[in-house]
Design an enzyme around this catalytic site. Sequence first.
Site, short mmCIF file in Angstrom:
data_model
loop_
_atom_site.label_atom_id
_atom_site.label_comp_id
_atom_site.label_asym_id
_atom_site.label_seq_id
_atom_site.Cartn_x
_atom_site.Cartn_y
_atom_site.Cartn_z
N GLY A 20 -2.62 4.41 3.43
CA GLY A 20 -2.81 4.36 1.51
C GLY A 20 -4.41 2.88 1.64
N SER A 34 1.04 -0.83 0.24
CA SER A 34 0.09 -0.38 0.53
C SER A 34 1.39 1.27 -0.38
CB SER A 34 -0.80 0.01 0.81
OG SER A 34 -0.16 0.37 2.26
N ASP A 35 0.51 2.27 -0.22
CA ASP A 35 1.62 3.29 -0.56
C ASP A 35 0.79 3.56 1.58
OD1 ASP A 35 2.00 6.10 0.04
OD2 ASP A 35 1.09 6.74 -1.78
N TRP A 36 1.51 4.48 1.88
CA TRP A 36 1.83 4.99 3.29
C TRP A 36 0.11 5.97 4.06
CZ3 TRP A 36 5.21 2.28 1.60
CH2 TRP A 36 6.60 1.94 2.64
#
Length: 749
Positions: free
Chosen positions: A274, A270-272
């Site tokens: 996200g 995941s993005d941070w």
Amino acid sequence: MCKKILNPVLAILSFFYLCGCGPHSTKSDLPVYLDDNSPVNERISDALSRMTLKEKVAMCHAQSKFSSAGVPRLGIPEIWTTDGPHGIRPEVLWDEWNQAGWTNDSCTAYPALTCLAATWNSDMSLLYGKSIGEEARYRNKNILLGPGVNIYRTPLNGRNFEYMGEDPFLSSAMVVPYIKGVQSNGVAACVKHFALNNQERYRGFINVNVSDRALHEIYLPAFKAAVKKGKVWALMGAYNQYKNQHCCENEILLRKILRDKWHFDGVAISDWNGTHNTMEAVKNGLDIEYGTEISEKGKSDSYDHYFMAGPYLNLIRGGELDTTELNEKARNILRLELRTNMNRKRPFGSFANPAHSAADLAIAEEGIVLLKNDGNILPINDNKVKSIAVIGENAIKMMTVGGGSSSLKVKYEILPLEGIEKRAGKDIKVTYERGYIGDTEGSYNGVNSRQNLSEKRSAAKLIEDAVAAAGKADYVIYVGGLNKSEGQDCEGADRKGLELPYGQDKLIDALSDVNKNMVVINISGNAVAMPWKNKVPAIIQGWYLGSEAGNALAAVLFGDVNPSGKLPFTFPQKLSDSPAFAMGEYPGKDGQETYNEGIFVGYRYADEKKTDPLFCFGYGLSYTSFKYEDITIDRSEFDGKGSVKISVRIKNTGNRAGKEIAELYIKDPESSLPRPPKELKGFSKIALEPGESKIVTFNLTLHDLEYYDPEAGKWKAEKGVFEALVGSSSRDIKGSARFNLTKTTYEED
Ligand code: BGC
């Protein structure tokens, strides 16, 4: 045979076993040590069979800001990620963004990816990946959070500098060698942000409505190339939504396209912050969740509350989920471990060494774009010029600190003024005036540039002093543009407008009135408006060039290097010439944004609407000149097998050695669906001595003729006439050749 590890001592042995380097044993109470030749899947299955439910779940979420758990009991190492994509991020505290205070983590800064794309040279991309990968490896990171390949859709996007421009073919060609270079170190590249993260404004929730055609033709190809050709080992989801579902848990993107169609066998992270929903993330193929902001911020147990931590365990224990997905995730993660930190054959890496500085310099020098050079005022003749006034804040401001997650702590950064002074030597008098005040701060997450940029003079006095200095010098070198502070080229927000900030337009105007030998260097990762374009004879696009910035710019200014970069995106005259504004709904409303311009992004739009860009896609000058002659084609009929070969002879007609990028576009004059007037399908960068000529040959395959047919959900090459256009930029076509595709074909995505 009992495969359980019986006591902690065996954990160490087990690590060697899982790495494939332990001794063989037939004893029933010891693990069967496999050798290096054991198939990876066998080793993964075996490791999996030893892991508990909790251990598997623990691998699926962060344990600190940048790491996730291994299996300590079995000696399976932790995963350590690092930003990316322009240098190795300095070490932060376990639970906080602030610096850990290490003294051995000052890295080499490489040019921003826009500059890399502007080299149009895949060798530079390989060198970049190999070098940054060595630094990641040395710092014991096994996932580098980059490269970024989101398409340049609007010049206001704060993160365009981290990406590779507006064209899917160029970014696909450049992303693959970067990945291969990084991964040759046994470090996973992590291509990001998948997908449609084309702006920072509203990035956390905006839902992008895009046609299937634009998705496949414009926004996905670089990701697809990263997966299928680059064989990337990791991929990061985007913050935004697609089909009203967050991209980090998006069924269409992660499950149907990435896994089912492209057969990605790496780790999807995941993005941070996200991730938003356990069930969707689990089902749709997210492997590791990072950066979720839990209310007990800073406490180590907050990681247990991640969507893919406690809540995931509870769903399994409560019978709402079985372990099918969990085993798939654990397999993907173990595969990445075996490719990276459990691969005992991987090299050791190296950090901030002279070879890396040389790589940064070489890439920077090849990426700088000469936009204008009336009267050949460049290169500066150091036998004639006696004085230079360097003006502008960007000549003295560090650009490696700031910009968001790509911010760095560098071993050194040569500033433009420093590089110019050094190259000018003692025979040329170099004076400096700031001219405007932009951003006097220089810190990010506790990394401080330690520059004192405070200034007491008023704005009017700064202009007055700058004009006075400019009036007295033989040459003015103006170094301005954007910077990495919020609202400029910086993550988390977009720019407010196309114009230069801090009153620079007025200043440049005033300077150009008093000195006709004026060079403007625009430092940015984005297009800017240039209302003064006709008043200054020379303009350079200077990007963010990394540790060697000042040296690279000086080398181009003084002609030690002949510029050879070309623009990877269009500079529109005004915002209303940019399709996201003219047709799209940027920045979106009520959480929704529709990309009405569809496939007409960048030059595709400029060509279709016949707008007159300030500088077009693929444009860049040299200190020498090139002639294109003898365009030939090897066939007039093409049945789709093999390739069509288009050749052109390029001659260096000037008196300096130089490099030229020849560009090949295709045009499909008649097609069932509208197509852009031209689409890049090939390029080649060649070096030529004065008077020398070389033949460049492009191979067009069936694939290059296709468009995405949304009805069929397939790529379609439609029979009929095609034109191959050979040019020096998207608006400087030197000649063309025609051929006839004799049958229509479809290809699965
Ligand atoms: C960015 C990512 C980055 C991550 C970790 C996020 O805010 O979008 O690109 O890799 O932070 O720093």
